[in-house]
Write a protein that holds these residues in place. Structure first.
Motif, PDB file in Angstrom:
ATOM      1  N   THR A 374       0.565  -1.446  -0.573  1.00 44.82           N
ATOM      2  CA  THR A 374      -0.716   0.267   0.219  1.00 44.82           C
ATOM      3  C   THR A 374       1.364   1.294   0.121  1.00 44.82           C
ATOM      4  O   THR A 374       1.595   1.282   1.341  1.00 44.82           O
ATOM      5  N   THR A 375       1.115   1.953  -1.204  1.00 42.09           N
ATOM      6  CA  THR A 375       1.790   3.497  -1.236  1.00 42.09           C
ATOM      7  C   THR A 375       1.149   4.382  -1.756  1.00 42.09           C
ATOM      8  O   THR A 375       0.121   3.174  -3.385  1.00 42.09           O
ATOM      9  N   ASP A 376       1.740   5.385  -2.335  1.00 41.88           N
ATOM     10  CA  ASP A 376       0.669   6.335  -3.301  1.00 41.88           C
ATOM     11  C   ASP A 376       1.694   5.775  -4.993  1.00 41.88           C
ATOM     12  O   ASP A 376       1.165   6.531  -5.810  1.00 41.88           O
ATOM     13  N   GLY A 391       9.055  -0.992   6.689  1.00 41.62           N
ATOM     14  CA  GLY A 391       7.962  -0.834   6.397  1.00 41.62           C
ATOM     15  C   GLY A 391       7.245  -1.328   7.694  1.00 41.62           C
ATOM     16  O   GLY A 391       7.159  -2.121   8.587  1.00 41.62           O
ATOM     17  N   TYR A 393       3.298  -3.465   9.173  1.00 45.38           N
ATOM     18  CA  TYR A 393       2.454  -4.390   8.393  1.00 45.38           C
ATOM     19  C   TYR A 393       1.653  -4.524   9.417  1.00 45.38           C
ATOM     20  O   TYR A 393       1.423  -4.401  10.725  1.00 45.38           O
ATOM     21  N   GLU A 397      -1.398  -6.477   5.189  1.00 39.81           N
ATOM     22  CA  GLU A 397      -1.075  -5.127   4.606  1.00 39.81           C
ATOM     23  C   GLU A 397       0.244  -4.634   4.596  1.00 39.81           C
ATOM     24  O   GLU A 397       1.219  -4.472   5.545  1.00 39.81           O
ATOM     25  N   THR A 399       3.100  -1.204   4.417  1.00 40.12           N
ATOM     26  CA  THR A 399       3.529   0.137   3.571  1.00 40.12           C
ATOM     27  C   THR A 399       4.496   0.405   4.115  1.00 40.12           C
ATOM     28  O   THR A 399       5.069   0.218   5.050  1.00 40.12           O
ATOM     29  N   PRO A 430       1.613  -0.340  -6.453  1.00 45.00           N
ATOM     30  CA  PRO A 430       1.084  -0.522  -5.164  1.00 45.00           C
ATOM     31  C   PRO A 430      -0.146  -1.484  -5.695  1.00 45.00           C
ATOM     32  O   PRO A 430      -0.284  -1.909  -6.683  1.00 45.00           O
TER      33      PRO A 430
END
Length: 440
Positions: A374-376, A391, A393, A397, A399, A430
């Motif tokens: 999950t990232t832009d 990241g 967790y 998911e 990030t 993503p």
């Protein structure tokens, strides 16, 4: 301890992460077992199966403060028509009186005390008048106070089934049962069980002694004043804490200046208390020759298999690494890069498994899972390198936190996972499922 694994790769060989780890685990061997007192064995790994010599509990005993009774004597007892029993004495925990409960009789019993012969159940003191009088009562009420000595009679206001409020002999474990298997890590519950079955000592592999030291003339200890060009030494603190978290007894050595003789003397001084040594800094171009000179002449470098091999790994962060063994006892040494993130990631991938192997554990690795990224924006990774990104967790998911920079300590403090980007992947979009190393 075995000698270092044979390293046939040339100086220009680019090692994979797996090759480097395999070389380490082929070298490190579990420590020899020793007999330890229970509290000294906490965190250690059992090397023997533990069989229960005595059942737990060792006798039928009461789970309540109350009265030991025969079932027939309290059958049909109620508030209106209580059973009136003769109290013949007390049965206290740790002091079994030679009492036998006969028809119409009861013994006042304390929690944990053995059930006296003749009794079949225990009625809680709250179901009685506590032996305070023989007169009629009106209305159920908690009667937890009892006279100083068990005499006279007690009124019982409820019936009880056989074995009510009785802990059966062997209901926890029975004599001859296996209590713990070899390979078990001894935590507080396991220590409690060993004590409960009468074991004062146990045979285990000891916790490895790990010496951690940072190298770098620019490093200053926390609480000291920084001069121009200086930074605080965080690596030695991080790696010492990580070694303890992995199960080791870890010793932190203050930062050593970039001087081969000083570093060599320090390492030689520390060998006496080390099952594994970890250095950080001085393995990349620049300080390379100083560290190589120091580590290649520590202890008895002429012993077969001794010596440190400096190599490049196809990973980011953590490309420069060193590994080998030093001294007469061939103490394993891992030389990690000096950037904080590189150092910590290298510890998780290589040092932690080495510590767990010394402990004699079969599973030496952090758990891994698959998670949705999950990232832009897409993540990028250098071709031919296995990248490990920090990241967070949760719930399948992951990030990213921070960037790919190997100096980002603040981002590292937020991370609880490493996102793995394989060598042949240069971009991760993503929503892609990725491999994740769980750090906590």
């Amino acid at each position: 301890m075995s000698t270092a694994a044979t390293r046939t790769a040339g100086p220009d060989h680019l090692w994979t992460v797996d090759e480097h780890l395999e070389d380490i685990l082929a070298t490190v061997r579990p420590l020899e077992p020793i007999e330890l007192q229970l509290l000294d064995a906490q965190g250690c790994v059992l090397v023997e199966d533990i069989t229960v010599p005595v059942s737990l509990p060792p006798f039928d005993n009461s789970s309540m403060d109350g009265y030991a009774v025969r079932v027939t004597d309290v059958a049909g007892a109620s508030e209106e028509f209580p059973a009136v029993l003769t109290v013949i004495g007390d049965v206290a925990a740790g002091h079994a009186e030679p009492l036998r409960v006969g028809p119409g009789e009861t013994a006042r019993i304390m929690t944990g005390a053995p059930l006296p012969p003749g009794a079949e159940a225990v009625v809680p003191v709250e179901w009685t008048d506590g032996g305070l009088g023989d007169g009629p009562v009106t209305g159920m009420r908690a009667r937890s106070q009892a006279p100083e000595a068990a005499t006279g009679h007690v009124h019982v206001y409820r019936s009880a089934e056989a074995r009510a409020h009785v802990r059966a002999k062997g209901s926890d474990v029975k004599a001859g049962d296996r209590a713990l298997d070899a390979g078990t890590v001894l935590g507080p519950p396991q220590i409690a069980l060993l004590a409960a079955i009468g074991r004062g000592t146990v045979r285990v592999r000891p916790r490895p002694r790990v010496v951690v030291m940072s190298t770098g003339s620019e490093l200053v200890q926390p609480d000291e004043q920084l001069a121009d060009g200086q930074i605080y030494d965080s690596n030695s603190f991080a790696l010492t804490a990580a070694a303890r978290d992995a199960g080791a007894i870890a010793y932190r050595v203050g930062a050593v200046a970039d001087d081969a003789e000083t570093l060599r003397d320090t390492i030689e001084d520390q060998l006496v208390r080390a099952d594994l040594m970890v250095t950080t800094g001085g393995v990349s171009v620049g300080a390379y020759d100083v560290v190589k000179e120091a580590l290649s002449s520590v202890g008895d470098e002429d012993e077969e298999g001794a010596g440190i091999d400096f190599r490049k790994l196809a990973m980011q962060p953590g490309k420069p690494q060193g590994f080998g063994s030093i001294g007469l006892d061939h103490i394993p040494l891992l030389a990690l890069p000096g950037n904080p993130v590189s150092s910590y990631v290298s510890f998780e991938l290589f040092v932690r498994p080495a510590i767990r192997a010394l402990m004699g554990l079969e599973d030496v690795h952090r758990p891994r899972t698959r998670a949705t990224l999950t990232t832009d924006k897409a993540l990028t990774s250098p071709k031919g390198r296995r990248q490990f990104l920090r990241g967070t967790y949760a719930d399948g998911e992951v990030t990213p936190v921070g960037g790919a920079g190997s100096h980002l300590v603040a981002a590292l403090a937020l991370a609880d996972a490493l996102i793995v980007v394989p060598e042949d992947v240069e971009s991760v979009e993503p929503g892609t499922e990725v491999e994740v190393v769980l750090l906590r």
